[in-house]
Design a protein around this motif. Structure first.
Motif, PDB file in Angstrom:
ATOM      1  N   UNK A   1      -3.974   6.830   5.765  1.00 27.44           N
ATOM      2  CA  UNK A   1      -3.120   7.664   5.828  1.00 27.44           C
ATOM      3  C   UNK A   1      -2.437   8.117   4.481  1.00 27.44           C
ATOM      4  N   UNK A   2      -2.032   6.899   3.832  1.00 27.13           N
ATOM      5  CA  UNK A   2      -1.303   6.889   2.862  1.00 27.13           C
ATOM      6  C   UNK A   2      -2.147   7.260   1.838  1.00 27.13           C
ATOM      7  N   UNK A   3      -3.396   6.991   1.650  1.00 28.49           N
ATOM      8  CA  UNK A   3      -4.377   7.554   0.737  1.00 28.49           C
ATOM      9  C   UNK A   3      -4.607   8.848   0.771  1.00 28.49           C
ATOM     10  N   UNK A   4      -4.712   9.146   1.830  1.00 33.62           N
ATOM     11  CA  UNK A   4      -4.843  10.820   2.238  1.00 33.62           C
ATOM     12  C   UNK A   4      -3.644  11.610   1.818  1.00 33.62           C
ATOM     13  N   UNK A   5      -2.291  10.950   1.953  1.00 38.92           N
ATOM     14  CA  UNK A   5      -1.592  11.821   1.456  1.00 38.92           C
ATOM     15  C   UNK A   5      -1.182  11.901  -0.198  1.00 38.92           C
ATOM     16  N   UNK A   6      -1.538  10.562  -0.529  1.00 41.65           N
ATOM     17  CA  UNK A   6      -1.697  10.473  -2.056  1.00 41.65           C
ATOM     18  C   UNK A   6      -2.800  11.630  -2.589  1.00 41.65           C
TER      19      UNK A   6
END
Length: 852
Positions: A384-389
């Motif tokens: 999810x963090x990678x998607x947000x980034x």
């Protein structure tokens, strides 16, 4: 031998005076060059002052950004300490505090950014005002120098003419003096036109400077608005991503606060270094731009022959100062969120906040993972963090592309404006040159005709003496007055009739010969006629009462005629004494009145009621429709295959309403519509309706008039423009009425709408197009559609100018035209329309010359 010597001396004299003239010209050229050099020095001093002000302004902006970055970081650290203490009590409370704190910081940053933008706009406005004042001062000097040069030239010619003719005979000197006076009068007129042309060029320069400033001002506002929207969008994206992460981070706990604090400080130091580097790049770029502008200004001065264009340099400086920080920061190659924020021009606000918040959330998430590495949700949070980034990076790329597109659009608009201004200036200069050539040609013809004028004046004096002798022998009184009501002629019969001598009344107002009732409104009658052209007594005879010198009233018959010839405007009244005739008529009327009194008393009430109803219906409906309604017939909507519609309104009506009282607005509309109704009564047209400042007229309905309706409306529109030009508002001498008119031809359907208050209304797309022709037109001009243009072209006799493709609301792009005149039209049209006619004649003449 004597004739040879005389010829030799004449040649020597001519050669001597020609040398004197050449010396005067060389002296004048030297003075002009010195004056141009002084203006150039003043421009250089002004540009140096401008460069220093720009450097100080940029340094203030950079100091504000740096201080804002430090304040933001300090508030962020304080907020983080508070949140970490609150996490010990309840994690959810910490998250709420983080969201609240971030919202407060975003709002504070947005308010500071708005204040910075407002301050920058104020500084730009002040710099533009200073530049405008400089240009006005420069223009004043140029006009004074031109006037002094023209006066010197006339003085040189006068002195040389006196020296050249001092040895001639008296008769020859008188003749030569007359010729010199005529030549000097024409020279003064030409000099006046040259001065007016210089003033027109200067006004155009000020207008161009204002247009460039408006474009720059609007571009800067658009750029800052786009940046603010991007910051808001990024904040909203981060807020949404944070909320989404909170669902997965409920079981994670932060373990490394001290390491995080050190990391934040390191990042803050790195941001400060990046900002410092960016500021150095901006200062270096600004200095390089100033040097380039100085070089461009010097090259422009040389290419223009010493005529510096301060407004163009100032406009380019102000536009480059807006775009320079963006280009310099983008070229520095800063990466990540901070780099994109730098390109956006808000590195001191958006960049640190977004980057810090992003890293803070990422560190919290990594700490949560390290504290509980066996948690199954850790992999989900990482994804999810990678998607947000990725979403943030994508948004930043989109924002960067939007800014680049906006900057490119601003540059394109700037280039288009400069091209249009150069073309406008070129056309104005060409027009001035052609006007001067035509003026010089006309003056030569007038000088040749001057001799014939003296003979005509002598003949006119003889004819005037004969006319005076004839008027003194007429048995009726003859009184001549000018347009202001002043008596200019009073013959012998009038002296006997009124008891005054001619010397006693000539120069006084004709009201002294009229009854008090007529004298009180006589000036109003004259004013209304001169304004509207509507005749009430001219050309007709009527009875009235005259006032003798001893105060006695006596009946007279008066007929008035008008003379308007070669600038002379007089009204002639022929007065006949009716004392005996009136006595006999009054005796007969007394007998008849006694018989009719009984009958009139019975029908009076019926007539009053009928008159009221007829008057009310006549204001709302055409005569034929009124008759059908009175007869009780049903009104069936009637289609008209072709008619012409005119829409008009008052330009700036809302501003006039805001600056006037309600009574003043009533007087304005009443006087205007009374004037318009009088003009309409002279044409085959029907007033459809008036709503506030809107005025709708149609021709070709309700009575069809074949193919004449376009001509009727065209004549009506031209007369309305001429009438509006002379309209005055009592109590407001500075008020100038401006109207705009639109005309369209096509089919409509007419019908009566309503029962209690029936109205005669028109329906169809023709009405909409006519309304759009009015709303998209210009003040004091008549815009017509393609259909009306074709109809008027078929009838012939009208002067039409193609406006070109015009964007019309609700209709897209339409080809429209200007109606600028008519053959043999006696009325004077406004300057806004007259200039189109002059330009059209000039183009036609140029085309004719090229074809020949």
């Amino acid at each position: 031998m004597q004739s040879h010597f005389k010829g030799f001396m004449t040649n020597q004299t001519l050669h001597f005076f020609e040398s004197l003239r050449n010396d005067c010209i060389r002296i004048e050229e030297g003075m002009k060059d010195s004056e141009k050099e002084v203006l150039r020095k003043e421009d250089e001093a002004y540009l140096n002052q401008r460069h220093d002000a720009e450097l100080v302004h940029l340094k203030k902006l950079q100091q504000g950004e740096f201080q804002q970055l430090k304040d933001t970081f300090q508030r962020l650290i304080a907020a983080r300490d508070a949140r970490k203490k609150a996490k010990k009590i309840q994690r959810q409370t910490v998250r709420d505090m983080k969201r609240r704190d971030k919202t407060i910081m975003d709002q504070d940053a947005a308010s500071k950014e708005a204040a910075r933008v407002k301050w920058t706009l104020t500084e730009k406005r002040n710099m533009f005002d200073a530049m405008t004042a400089h240009m006005v001062n420069k223009h004043d000097k140029q006009r004074r120098q031109l006037a002094m040069a023209q006066e010197r030239k006339i003085q040189y010619e006068r002195v040389l003419d006196e020296m050249q003719n001092v040895h001639e005979r008296v008769e020859v000197r008188r003749t030569m003096q007359k010729k010199f006076l005529v030549r000097m009068n024409h020279q003064s007129a030409a000099d006046k036109r040259v001065s007016d042309q210089l003033q027109e060029i200067q006004q155009l320069e000020l207008k161009h400077a204002k247009e460039r400033f408006d474009l720059e001002f609007q571009s800067y506002e658009d750029l800052q608005a786009t940046k603010a929207q991007q910051v808001l969008a990024m904040s909203e994206l981060i807020a949404g991503q944070t909320i989404e992460l909170h669902f997965e981070k409920e079981r994670l706990v932060a373990q490394r606060e001290l390491a995080k604090l050190a990391l934040l400080e390191a990042q803050h130091i790195a941001e400060c270094k990046k900002m410092t580097k960016s500021h150095r790049i901006q200062l270096k770029a600004l200095r390089g731009q100033q040097e380039a502008r100085d070089i461009d200004a010097h090259s422009d001065n040389k290419s223009d022959g010493g005529k510096s264009d301060v407004s163009s340099v100032a406009s380019a400086t102000m536009i480059k100062s807006v775009l320079a920080p963006v280009v310099a920061t983008g070229a520095a190659g800063t990466a990540g969120v901070a780099g994109v924020a730098g390109v956006a021009g808000v590195a001191g606000v958006a960049g640190p906040l977004e980057n810090t918040t992003k890293e803070e959330d990422s560190d919290d998430e990594r700490n949560d993972i390290e504290a509980d590495p066996d948690n199954k949700s850790a992999s989900t949070i990482i994804r999810l963090i990678k998607k947000h980034e990725q979403a943030r990076d994508s948004t930043l790329e989109i924002h960067k592309a939007e800014l680049e597109k906006l900057e490119s659009s601003i540059q394109d608009r700037t280039l288009q404006l400069e091209a249009s201004q150069q073309l406008e200036m070129k056309e104005l200069l060409e027009t001035h040159e052609n006007e001067l050539q035509a003026l010089y040609s006309l003056q030569e013809k007038e000088i040749q005709m001057e001799a014939s004028v003296h003979d005509a004046e002598a003949k006119m004096l003889v004819e005037r003496r004969v006319l005076n002798s004839v008027l003194d022998t007429v048995i009726n009184g003859i009184i001549n007055i000018d347009p202001s009501g002043i008596i200019v002629r009073f013959n012998s019969a009038a002296e006997s009739m009124f008891g005054y001598t001619a010397d006693e009344v000539i120069g006084l107002n004709v009201k002294i010969l009229q009854s008090p009732e007529i004298a009180a409104v006589h000036d109003t009658f004259l004013t209304n006629y001169l304004t509207t052209g509507i005749k009430k007594i001219i050309g007709y005879g009527r009875r009235a009462f005259g006032l003798k010198k001893d105060g006695t009233m006596f009946p007279v018959h008066i007929s008035v005629s008008e003379v308007l010839e070669d600038g002379a405007h007089l009204f002639t009244g022929i007065v006949r004494d009716l004392t005996e005739e009136v006595r006999l008529e009054e005796f007969r009327k007394a007998t008849d009145m006694q018989k009719q009194a009984e009958i009139e008393k019975l029908i009076k009430q019926v007539d009053i009621s009928k008159a009221k109803s007829d008057a009310l219906l006549s204001q709302m409906l055409p005569a034929d429709i009124q008759k059908q309604l009175v007869a009780g017939n049903q009104i069936i909507p009637e289609p008209f295959d072709s008619c012409t519609i005119l829409f008009s309104n008052i330009v700036g009506y809302a501003d006039v309403c805001a600056q006037s009282t309600a009574l003043e607005m009533v007087d304005l509309l009443n006087g205007l519509y009374t004037l318009f109704d009088g003009v309409i009564s002279q044409h085959d047209a029907y007033k459809v309706e008036t709503i506030n400042d809107s005025y709708v007229v149609a021709s070709g309905l309700p009575m069809r008039n074949g193919q004449m309706h376009p001509c009727e409306i065209a004549n009506l529109a031209l007369n309305l423009l001429a009438a509006a030009l002379n309209f005055t508002l009592p109590g407001r001498p500075d008020f100038r009425l401006k109207i705009q008119i639109g005309i369209n031809t096509g089919p409509v359907v007419a019908g009566v709408v309503g029962l209690k208050m029936p109205r005669y209304c028109l329906f169809g797309d023709t009405m909409n197009v006519a309304s759009r022709m009015m709303s998209s037109g210009d003040p004091m001009r008549i815009q017509i559609s393609e259909a009306t243009y074709q109809a008027l072209k078929r009838n012939g006799g009208y002067e039409l100018v193609c406006r070109g493709e015009t964007k019309v609301k609700g209709k897209g792009i339409m080809t429209t035209y200007w109606l600028v005149g008519k053959e043999d039209m006696p009325l004077r049209l406004p300057e806004e329309t007259a200039c189109l006619s002059a330009a059209n004649h000039h183009r036609a003449q140029s085309t004719s010359n090229l074809s020949q």
